[in-house]
Write a protein that holds these residues in place. Structure first.
Motif, PDB file in Angstrom:
ATOM      1  N   GLU A  49      10.560   7.619   0.313  1.00 29.37           N
ATOM      2  CA  GLU A  49       9.019   7.979   0.788  1.00 29.37           C
ATOM      3  C   GLU A  49       8.029   7.474  -0.339  1.00 29.37           C
ATOM      4  OE1 GLU A  49       9.488  12.024   1.457  1.00 29.37           O
ATOM      5  OE2 GLU A  49      10.244  11.724   3.548  1.00 29.37           O
TER       6      GLU A  49
ATOM      7  N   LYS B  71      15.457  10.656  -0.168  1.00 32.62           N
ATOM      8  CA  LYS B  71      14.553  10.472   0.806  1.00 32.62           C
ATOM      9  C   LYS B  71      13.227  10.337   0.252  1.00 32.62           C
ATOM     10  CE  LYS B  71      13.152  12.297   5.200  1.00 32.62           C
ATOM     11  NZ  LYS B  71      13.377  13.238   6.204  1.00 32.62           N
TER      12      LYS B  71
ATOM     13  N   GLN C  59       5.059   4.690   0.396  1.00 31.12           N
ATOM     14  CA  GLN C  59       3.652   5.379  -0.041  1.00 31.12           C
ATOM     15  C   GLN C  59       2.986   4.151  -1.122  1.00 31.12           C
ATOM     16  OE1 GLN C  59       3.311   9.401  -1.592  1.00 31.12           O
ATOM     17  NE2 GLN C  59       1.072   8.949  -1.903  1.00 31.12           N
TER      18      GLN C  59
END
Length: 115
Positions: free
Chosen positions: A15, A11, A19
């Motif tokens: 992310e 995860k 980003q």
């Protein structure tokens, strides 16, 4: 590609990919669907490596793994070729294997790796 990677670590990878606008995340096939669900609303692709880490599985197994990864959401396929066959200069075997996976992958990005 760590075999012991936890869902939390994967995860975090996804992310970070969001980003920093990564082109893709590369995961083992067992994590393809999880990553796809996390990234489906983005431009980040899910890449799955077939035949990782040694490339010495049967060609039919690589084809099956590619089919299942695509069903799970893989948009890019990396394949580890059979280095033993390459070392033996069994070009016919390698060509057949590559063609079989390419037929499954069709319009996906396909990378070949020799580890």
């Amino acid at each position: 590609m760590k075999p012991e990677a936890s869902k939390d670590e994967i995860k975090i990878l996804c992310e970070e990919a969001l980003q920093f606008n990564f082109a893709s995340v590369c995961v083992n096939s067992s994590n393809t669907e999880f990553c796809f669900d996390l990234l489906k609303e983005s431009n980040v692709k899910v890449c799955t490596v077939i035949g990782f880490p040694l490339g010495s599985t049967l060609s039919s197994v690589k084809v099956f793994e590619a089919e299942e990864a695509i069903k799970a959401g893989a948009e890019e396929i990396d394949m580890v070729i059979n280095s033993g066959k390459l070392k033996e200069q069994d070009d016919e075997y390698e060509l057949h294997e590559i063609q079989a996976v390419v037929l499954v992958a069709k319009n996906l990005i396909l990378w070949l790796k020799l580890f």
